[in-house]
Design an enzyme around this catalytic site. Sequence first.
Site, PDB file in Angstrom:
ATOM      1  N   ARG A 195      -6.463  11.313  -5.874  1.00  0.00           N
ATOM      2  CA  ARG A 195      -7.732  10.595  -5.716  1.00  0.00           C
ATOM      3  C   ARG A 195      -8.906  11.568  -5.814  1.00  0.00           C
ATOM      4  NH1 ARG A 195     -10.188   7.264  -0.674  1.00  0.00           N
ATOM      5  NH2 ARG A 195     -10.545   9.380   0.015  1.00  0.00           N
ATOM      6  N   ARG A 247       0.829  -1.220   0.000  1.00  0.00           N
ATOM      7  CA  ARG A 247       0.000   0.000   0.000  1.00  0.00           C
ATOM      8  C   ARG A 247       0.857   1.262   0.000  1.00  0.00           C
ATOM      9  NH1 ARG A 247      -5.561  -1.021   1.897  1.00  0.00           N
ATOM     10  NH2 ARG A 247      -5.994  -2.906   0.743  1.00  0.00           N
ATOM     11  N   ARG A 256      -3.379   6.474   1.260  1.00  0.00           N
ATOM     12  CA  ARG A 256      -3.936   7.683   1.880  1.00  0.00           C
ATOM     13  C   ARG A 256      -3.013   8.397   2.849  1.00  0.00           C
ATOM     14  NH1 ARG A 256      -9.054   4.330   3.513  1.00  0.00           N
ATOM     15  NH2 ARG A 256      -7.368   2.837   3.401  1.00  0.00           N
TER      16      ARG A 256
HETATM   17  O1  CP3 Z   1      -0.180  -1.879  -2.377  1.00  0.00           O
HETATM   18  C1  CP3 Z   1      -0.409  -0.980  -3.200  1.00  0.00           C
HETATM   19  O2  CP3 Z   1      -0.027   0.196  -3.059  1.00  0.00           O
HETATM   20  C2  CP3 Z   1      -1.105  -1.360  -4.498  1.00  0.00           C
HETATM   21  C3  CP3 Z   1      -2.524  -1.201  -4.554  1.00  0.00           C
HETATM   22  C4  CP3 Z   1      -3.406  -2.088  -3.724  1.00  0.00           C
HETATM   23  C5  CP3 Z   1      -4.614  -1.617  -3.151  1.00  0.00           C
HETATM   24  N1  CP3 Z   1      -5.271  -2.678  -2.614  1.00  0.00           N
HETATM   25  C6  CP3 Z   1      -5.077  -0.224  -3.173  1.00  0.00           C
HETATM   26  C7  CP3 Z   1      -6.122   0.191  -2.236  1.00  0.00           C
HETATM   27  C8  CP3 Z   1      -3.318  -3.452  -3.444  1.00  0.00           C
HETATM   28  C9  CP3 Z   1      -2.209  -4.422  -3.748  1.00  0.00           C
HETATM   29  C10 CP3 Z   1      -4.514  -3.814  -2.764  1.00  0.00           C
HETATM   30  C11 CP3 Z   1      -4.817  -5.182  -2.353  1.00  0.00           C
HETATM   31  C12 CP3 Z   1      -6.023  -5.453  -1.588  1.00  0.00           C
HETATM   32  N2  CP3 Z   1      -7.252  -4.869  -1.715  1.00  0.00           N
HETATM   33  C13 CP3 Z   1      -6.137  -6.495  -0.636  1.00  0.00           C
HETATM   34  C14 CP3 Z   1      -5.048  -7.478  -0.290  1.00  0.00           C
HETATM   35  C15 CP3 Z   1      -3.991  -6.893   0.561  1.00  0.00           C
HETATM   36  C16 CP3 Z   1      -4.437  -6.580   1.967  1.00  0.00           C
HETATM   37  O3  CP3 Z   1      -4.481  -5.387   2.291  1.00  0.00           O
HETATM   38  O4  CP3 Z   1      -4.717  -7.518   2.713  1.00  0.00           O
HETATM   39  C17 CP3 Z   1      -7.440  -6.463  -0.132  1.00  0.00           C
HETATM   40  C18 CP3 Z   1      -8.000  -7.371   0.946  1.00  0.00           C
HETATM   41  C19 CP3 Z   1      -8.151  -5.453  -0.832  1.00  0.00           C
HETATM   42  C20 CP3 Z   1      -9.582  -5.085  -0.714  1.00  0.00           C
HETATM   43  C21 CP3 Z   1      -9.752  -3.705  -0.220  1.00  0.00           C
HETATM   44  N3  CP3 Z   1      -9.430  -2.572  -0.935  1.00  0.00           N
HETATM   45  C22 CP3 Z   1     -10.250  -3.322   1.031  1.00  0.00           C
HETATM   46  C23 CP3 Z   1     -10.698  -4.264   2.132  1.00  0.00           C
HETATM   47  C24 CP3 Z   1     -10.225  -1.923   1.049  1.00  0.00           C
HETATM   48  C25 CP3 Z   1     -10.789  -1.049   2.119  1.00  0.00           C
HETATM   49  C26 CP3 Z   1      -9.909  -0.987   3.306  1.00  0.00           C
HETATM   50  C27 CP3 Z   1      -9.051   0.228   3.225  1.00  0.00           C
HETATM   51  O5  CP3 Z   1      -7.837   0.113   3.423  1.00  0.00           O
HETATM   52  O6  CP3 Z   1      -9.645   1.293   3.002  1.00  0.00           O
HETATM   53  C28 CP3 Z   1      -9.657  -1.480  -0.174  1.00  0.00           C
HETATM   54  C29 CP3 Z   1      -9.421  -0.094  -0.570  1.00  0.00           C
HETATM   55  C30 CP3 Z   1      -8.049   0.262  -1.085  1.00  0.00           C
HETATM   56  N4  CP3 Z   1      -7.284  -0.478  -1.936  1.00  0.00           N
HETATM   57  C31 CP3 Z   1      -7.354   1.479  -0.821  1.00  0.00           C
HETATM   58  C32 CP3 Z   1      -6.154   1.447  -1.532  1.00  0.00           C
HETATM   59  C33 CP3 Z   1      -5.107   2.503  -1.625  1.00  0.00           C
HETATM   60  C34 CP3 Z   1      -7.889   2.624   0.020  1.00  0.00           C
HETATM   61  C35 CP3 Z   1      -8.992   3.242  -0.751  1.00  0.00           C
HETATM   62  C36 CP3 Z   1      -9.036   4.741  -0.690  1.00  0.00           C
HETATM   63  O7  CP3 Z   1      -8.141   5.421  -1.245  1.00  0.00           O
HETATM   64  O8  CP3 Z   1     -10.010   5.222  -0.125  1.00  0.00           O
END
Ligand code: CP3
Length: 344
Positions: free
Chosen positions: A38, A25, A29
């Site tokens: 974003r 990640r 944010r």
């Molecule tokens: O790592 C990186 O920088 C690459 C991008 C990436 C994102 N999500 C961007 C993201 C990657 C590799 C993921 C993987 C992902 N997404 C997983 C597996 C890794 C882990 O964290 O266990 C999972 C379970 C998801 C599903 C997901 N996406 C959830 C549960 C959420 C909400 C929780 C949260 O952190 O807000 C997301 C949103 C998400 N994916 C964000 C980002 C940067 C935040 C969204 C935002 O900008 O509001």
Amino acid sequence: MTSQKTILRALAGETLPTPPIWMMRQAGRYLPEYRATRAEAGDFLSLCYNSELAAEVTLQPIRRYGFDASILFADILLLPQALGADLWFVTGEGPRLSTITTQAEFDKLVGPNDVHDHLAPVYETVKILSRELPSETTLIGFAGAPWTVATYMIAGKGTPDQGPAHKLREENPEVFRAIIDRLTDATIEYLSMQIQAGAEVVKLFDSWAGSLKGDAFTEFALKPAKRIIAELKSRHPDTPIIAFPREAGDGYIGFAKATGADCVALDNSVSAAWAAEHVQKDGCVQGNLASRHMVTGGQDLIDETREIVKAFSNGPHIFNLGHGITPDADPENVQLMIDTVRNG
Ligand code: CP3
């Protein structure tokens, strides 16, 4: 031929004097420049599907910190959306999907090769990045592992214990198995296209692998990873693959050998000393500083970072966090971690 990129060298099994480093990640944010882009895109999903802006946020942490790898900006839930599930994000709560728990709902999904039109913007992001990244930076593509993606498709949201997916696994094993198989096939096609577009490494995120125990872990975490990796290796023999069976515990032992992964990513529930002895003996490992240090910083961050670098110093290692960096992290602590890894 030995590649000059440090991440590829570690993945090929080389022990380097300083471990290469990137962060789960890393585009996110906690960075003001991410929040600005974003906002420009409108919302998270619009950002994922806007190739220019997705490439821009992928590059932001590379410009700021000079990480050795960048990970494609996208989300593991884009694939179920491409298969036909509805997907939206509720601010402050997380993802929501239309649920799939019956044969009739499953039958509405499209086939594994019919996802590419929907995912074309992701492949375009990869192409832009492979042109624009610095020559020393490795580009990592990714997908969710079938079990983890299935937990969201079945429950329609994130759940603390993946209860709905376990329930379907026990009560309707045919439909559950069909979902896992469809995801396995589609993940092969999705990652294969990312590699063709320019991803140099791919990573499989099984964030909820830890809730599968015993035979269920073998059936639904290990075997799908093995099938995905075998097929990708036959199509793209030179592309290394990182597997992340998060919180697998003892399941980490032998996971790389059993699945064919070039590297396993470690969460921070296992100690570096334990993992060096039981997991790194089979090859490259990635990890595993606790994300909370990116919030708290200070001497604790320095001490723990040094301990991890030292514990893994006798084998191939990519430094990373044990899970994603959180929005409340301080960007200065990221720099402190990098300086500690690189300068001791
Ligand atoms: O790592 C990186 O920088 C690459 C991008 C990436 C994102 N999500 C961007 C993201 C990657 C590799 C993921 C993987 C992902 N997404 C997983 C597996 C890794 C882990 O964290 O266990 C999972 C379970 C998801 C599903 C997901 N996406 C959830 C549960 C959420 C909400 C929780 C949260 O952190 O807000 C997301 C949103 C998400 N994916 C964000 C980002 C940067 C935040 C969204 C935002 O900008 O509001």
